[in-house]
Design an enzyme around this catalytic site. Structure first.
Site, PDB file in Angstrom:
ATOM      1  N   SER A  86       3.618  -5.686  -2.353  1.00  0.00           N
ATOM      2  CA  SER A  86       4.367  -5.157  -3.484  1.00  0.00           C
ATOM      3  C   SER A  86       5.558  -4.321  -3.006  1.00  0.00           C
ATOM      4  O   SER A  86       6.450  -4.852  -2.342  1.00  0.00           O
ATOM      5  CB  SER A  86       3.418  -4.351  -4.376  1.00  0.00           C
ATOM      6  OG  SER A  86       3.996  -4.063  -5.620  1.00  0.00           O
ATOM      7  N   MET A  87       5.611  -3.023  -3.311  1.00  0.00           N
ATOM      8  CA  MET A  87       6.709  -2.191  -2.832  1.00  0.00           C
ATOM      9  C   MET A  87       6.803  -2.235  -1.313  1.00  0.00           C
ATOM     10  O   MET A  87       7.907  -2.226  -0.748  1.00  0.00           O
ATOM     11  CB  MET A  87       6.528  -0.745  -3.304  1.00  0.00           C
ATOM     12  CG  MET A  87       7.629   0.202  -2.857  1.00  0.00           C
ATOM     13  SD  MET A  87       7.301   1.931  -3.289  1.00  0.00           S
ATOM     14  CE  MET A  87       6.040   2.342  -2.059  1.00  0.00           C
TER      15      MET A  87
END
Length: 288
Positions: A102-103
């Site tokens: 994700s991030m």
């Protein structure tokens, strides 16, 4: 599946970060990067399934047991990129691979594209580039971000009387996770306060971004990748819901694996962790 885990603290020139170490000291060098409002426990299921690797699973600044950035500082993706680079320097790793969710996958992509001489391989889990924004929305976005920053002092993080309440709240987050995943993240992400428990994470992490890369910027980073890259797309995850990105994936310089599961498929259960490990095990050892 269990494995020996070592807790360390990394004193960078500007901030102290926490991390978990997995695997033999002479294993292939890998820095693992978690998602927004998660922590290093994101890799608690996956890391033990990746033998032969020396995995440093970071708590990003403002997350888990890492320090918060000082007053006036922000949490832009490129700030995390700089942190990761300094971690590698402190470890003495001239070349290393990145494993990001994700991030963390976004940060990994930015670093790998910007400094291709440093990154050997790139393993991404349901994340690739940051949310984009075009010029016509920039003025309003900055104004909203400034107002949110001014209002932050009046906000208070939730306090849960019992850990179980925090676990339940995490299960219902922006992207739902299994109970076991929420328990692992909460174990590292909570701290005791008067009245119960609250999250260790910096409240500034929830502020809107004052600026965003344009779609052209994001695609430039993707097409700037020079290392072997594998992306796991969760069938019920974030990327699968991004129609324009899914359409563009075949033209990008990366190998895509679609797997069943949600955004946290590598942490939700053993089946998901096994499937993600099968994609990355030989790849991160340079054998595929």
């Amino acid at each position: 599946m269990s494995a020996r885990v070592e807790e360390v603290r990394l004193n960078l020139p500007h901030i102290e970060l926490a991390a978990r170490l997995y695997g033999p000291e002479d294993g292939h060098s890998v820095i693992a990067l978690h998602g927004w409002l998660d922590n290093a426990a994101s890799f608690a299921r996956l890391a033990p399934r990746l033998p032969g690797l020396r995995i440093v699973a970071l708590d990003f600044a403002g997350h888990g047991h890492s320090a918060h950035r000082p007053p006036g500082a922000g949490y832009a993706p490129w700030d995390n990129v700089q942190d990761v680079l300094q971690v590698a320097d402190q470890l003495g790793w001239t070349r290393f691979s990145l494993l990001g969710h994700s991030m963390g996958a976004i940060v990994a992509t930015l670093l790998a594209a910007a400094l291709p001489e440093r990154v050997e391989r790139l393993a991404l889990i349901d994340g690739l580039v940051p949310p984009t924004g075009e010029a016509d929305g920039a003025v309003e976005r900055l104004g909203d971000a400034l107002k949110a920053q001014q209002a932050l002092a009046d906000k208070r993080k939730p306090v849960y009387e019992h850990v179980e309440q925090a676990v339940s709240a995490r299960m219902r987050g922006t992207d739902t996770v299994s109970r076991e995943a929420a328990e692992l993240l909460a174990e590292r992400g909570l701290m005791p306060v008067a009245g119960g428990y609250t999250w260790r994470s910096d409240a500034r992490l929830t502020l809107p971004s004052p600026m965003r890369l344009t779609r052209a910027h994001s695609h430039a980073f993707i097409h700037g990748l020079r290392c072997p890259t594998r992306l796991v797309v969760a069938e019920q995850g974030i990327i699968a819901r991004h129609e324009s990105l899914m359409t563009a994936l075949p033209s990008m310089p990366l190998e895509v694996h679609r797997l069943p599961g949600g955004h946290h498929l590598h942490l939700d259960d053993d089946a998901g962790a096994d499937a993600v490990a099968a994609c990355f095990r030989a790849f991160l050892r340079g054998e595929a």
